[in-house]
Design a protein around this motif. Structure first.
Motif, PDB file in Angstrom:
ATOM      1  N   ALA A   6     -15.105  67.249 109.382  1.00 40.54           N
ATOM      2  CA  ALA A   6     -14.475  67.499 108.084  1.00 40.54           C
ATOM      3  C   ALA A   6     -14.037  66.151 107.521  1.00 40.54           C
ATOM      4  O   ALA A   6     -13.570  65.283 108.261  1.00 40.54           O
ATOM      5  N   VAL A   7     -14.167  65.977 106.204  1.00 43.14           N
ATOM      6  CA  VAL A   7     -13.916  64.670 105.598  1.00 43.14           C
ATOM      7  C   VAL A   7     -13.076  64.851 104.340  1.00 43.14           C
ATOM      8  O   VAL A   7     -13.343  65.749 103.521  1.00 43.14           O
ATOM      9  N   ILE A   8     -12.084  63.983 104.193  1.00 40.83           N
ATOM     10  CA  ILE A   8     -11.347  63.856 102.936  1.00 40.83           C
ATOM     11  C   ILE A   8     -11.612  62.450 102.412  1.00 40.83           C
ATOM     12  O   ILE A   8     -11.274  61.462 103.067  1.00 40.83           O
ATOM     13  N   ALA A   9     -12.237  62.373 101.244  1.00 43.05           N
ATOM     14  CA  ALA A   9     -12.554  61.096 100.603  1.00 43.05           C
ATOM     15  C   ALA A   9     -11.504  60.806  99.539  1.00 43.05           C
ATOM     16  O   ALA A   9     -11.325  61.599  98.613  1.00 43.05           O
ATOM     17  N   VAL A  10     -10.818  59.673  99.681  1.00 44.32           N
ATOM     18  CA  VAL A  10      -9.706  59.317  98.791  1.00 44.32           C
ATOM     19  C   VAL A  10     -10.092  58.090  97.987  1.00 44.32           C
ATOM     20  O   VAL A  10     -10.586  57.099  98.546  1.00 44.32           O
ATOM     21  N   ASP A  11      -9.865  58.132  96.692  1.00 40.61           N
ATOM     22  CA  ASP A  11     -10.108  56.951  95.865  1.00 40.61           C
ATOM     23  C   ASP A  11      -9.224  57.030  94.625  1.00 40.61           C
ATOM     24  O   ASP A  11      -8.965  58.122  94.099  1.00 40.61           O
ATOM     25  N   ARG A  12      -8.766  55.851  94.155  1.00 36.70           N
ATOM     26  CA  ARG A  12      -7.925  55.813  92.956  1.00 36.70           C
ATOM     27  C   ARG A  12      -8.741  55.911  91.679  1.00 36.70           C
ATOM     28  O   ARG A  12      -8.182  56.120  90.597  1.00 36.70           O
ATOM     29  N   ASP A  13     -10.058  55.763  91.807  1.00 38.12           N
ATOM     30  CA  ASP A  13     -10.944  55.822  90.651  1.00 38.12           C
ATOM     31  C   ASP A  13     -11.533  57.234  90.548  1.00 38.12           C
ATOM     32  O   ASP A  13     -12.258  57.668  91.445  1.00 38.12           O
ATOM     33  N   PRO A  14     -11.248  57.962  89.473  1.00 31.60           N
ATOM     34  CA  PRO A  14     -11.804  59.318  89.368  1.00 31.60           C
ATOM     35  C   PRO A  14     -13.329  59.340  89.345  1.00 31.60           C
ATOM     36  O   PRO A  14     -13.944  60.294  89.816  1.00 31.60           O
ATOM     37  N   ASP A  15     -13.929  58.276  88.805  1.00 29.65           N
ATOM     38  CA  ASP A  15     -15.394  58.222  88.813  1.00 29.65           C
ATOM     39  C   ASP A  15     -15.927  58.110  90.248  1.00 29.65           C
ATOM     40  O   ASP A  15     -16.978  58.680  90.575  1.00 29.65           O
ATOM     41  N   ALA A  16     -15.225  57.373  91.102  1.00 30.20           N
ATOM     42  CA  ALA A  16     -15.636  57.272  92.501  1.00 30.20           C
ATOM     43  C   ALA A  16     -15.541  58.627  93.186  1.00 30.20           C
ATOM     44  O   ALA A  16     -16.420  58.996  93.980  1.00 30.20           O
TER      45      ALA A  16
END
Length: 439
Positions: free
Chosen positions: A308-318
């Motif tokens: 299971a993976v949670i991908a976190v980024d401050r860029d909504p496009d990312a």
């Protein structure tokens, strides 16, 4: 040692002739309370109510005569047969199976289950069972007290699934309930039960669940689970636990950024990604945090290992790119838009963490959550030393390497008198920092 041990599966149907014969000859019968109340159990037989199967096995091993063990469903499928056949008991058993509770649950739901994951949930491993439900679109959970549908739904948090909860299958009080995961914790469920956790919108076999009053479960649109390209019915699979599209047509790991429809971001060189994933070792039942997920390449490849993976980024496009990459590769992952370390406070506990951005401050915050492994990278020695210090201060054993990779073009035209070109396309030099803690 018992002269004969017969293990009989029970699914609510009348016993077969073979089961009746074994019960009629038994001088010892072991089973749950509802098994021991069956009229076929001889009144003069010694009765053992199953609590610890190991204790019952030791008692059966000392018994002189014919013994019968009654168990729900197929006793060879996450059942008592494994314990009875353990070398320390020395028991040879004959098994008369019934329909397994998992098969019965999917039958009640009217769904195929050759593509389903099956997990056993106890309080001690509930988080890992939940992670399988996060990572896969069709999971059957064999529950236990303290690890039932309500606990599963609460730990899934904002990951939406549909639950098919099957209580007392084959019994007089059988009940099958279909609810969305946000409603499950509002009810009290009988233990144990079989819970089907369905959804996520990928693959070809998740299928539509049966609708019930006040619940969700309508068939999907073209391309949704249960349908192939352009809404055509999906073909059957060939390997249990995987959908019909397994393995994917694209072979390999650490794929080039172009495979993710994105230009390479900092830290996303395929060679670096390969080593990061090798150090993390994501596997089924794990929860991976990918902080600073960029194109989603590392997140998707971790999910392809079954984690299971949670991908976190401050860029909504990312975040959108990571979600699109997951759909393209047919895996499930959750994207979270926000800035680390603050956004990490509300996330469930990780097993392993990749820090693709944020530096030592984010690494220190991750280390405070005590994952088993953390990997990060740095472009300068000063930044690498800060990350090493953050991990060391948190009690992690630290490995630091300087990785250099050069992407060459073997078809480039040669300079005069220099033979073949082998011209350099791109050079990446980066510090890889990996921390691991003892179990």
């Amino acid at each position: 040692m018992a002269d004969r041990v017969t293990v009989i599966g029970w699914d609510g149907s009348p016993p077969t002739d073979a089961a009746r014969a074994a019960l009629g000859a038994a001088s010892l019968v072991a089973g749950a309370a509802h098994h021991l109340d069956l009229p076929e159990v001889p009144p003069g037989a010694e009765r053992i109510r199953l609590g610890s199967v190991g204790l019952a096995a030791r008692r059966i091993a000392r018994h002189r005569g014919s013994a019968v063990v009654l168990a729900d469903g197929d006793p060879g499928f996450f059942g008592v047969v494994r314990t009875l056949r353990a070398p320390e008991h020395g028991l040879e058993v004959e098994v008369l199976p019934a329909v397994s509770s998992v098969a019965a649950a999917f039958a009640r739901a009217g769904m195929p289950w050759d593509d389903a994951q099956v997990v056993v949930a106890h309080e001690r491993n509930l988080r890992r069972a939940v992670n399988v439900c996060r990572a896969h679109p069709k999971v059957a959970v064999l529950t236990s007290p303290g690890a039932g549908p309500a606990e599963l739904a609460l730990l899934l948090r904002d990951v939406h699934r549909t639950f098919v909860i099957c209580e007392e299958l084959g019994g007089r009080q059988e009940r099958v309930t279909v609810l969305t995961s946000d409603k499950v914790a509002d009810h009290v469920w009988r233990d144990p039960n079989v819970t089907l956790v369905i959804g996520g919108g990928i693959g070809s076999g998740a299928g539509a669940v049966p609708a019930a009053a006040g619940t969700a479960g309508a068939p999907g649109a073209p391309g949704a689970p249960g349908q192939g390209a352009a809404g055509q019915p999906a073909a059957g699979g060939w390997l249990a636990g995987h959908d019909a599209g397994y393995p994917p047509a694209l072979r390999g790991w650490s794929l080039a950024p172009a495979e993710y429809a994105a230009a390479p971001d900092e830290g996303e060189a395929p060679q670096l990604r390969a080593v990061q994933l090798a150090r993390l070792g994501p596997r089924q039942g794990d929860l991976v945090w990918d902080i600073g997920s960029g194109s989603g390449a590392a997140a998707v490849e971790a999910a392809r290992f079954g984690a299971a993976v949670i991908a976190v980024d401050r860029d909504p496009d990312a975040c959108a790119r990571a979600a699109a990459a997951a759909r393209r590769f047919g895996v499930l992952l959750q994207t979270v838009h926000g800035t680390a370390p603050g956004v990490l406070n509300d996330l469930p506990e990780p097993d392993v963490v990749r820090v693709g951005g944020g530096g030592a401050a984010v690494v220190a915050e991750c280390a405070a959550r005590r994952p088993e492994r953390i990997v990060a990278h740095a472009r300068t020695r000063d930044a690498a030393e800060e990350v090493v210090r953050a991990l060391s201060d948190a009690g992690y054993a630290v490995e630091c390497s300087l990785l250099q990779s050069v992407d060459l073009d073997p078809d480039a035209p040669a300079d005069a008198g220099q033979g073949t070109g082998w011209r350099e396309r791109e050079r990446t030099v980066v510090f890889l920092i990996a921390g691991s803690r003892g179990s």
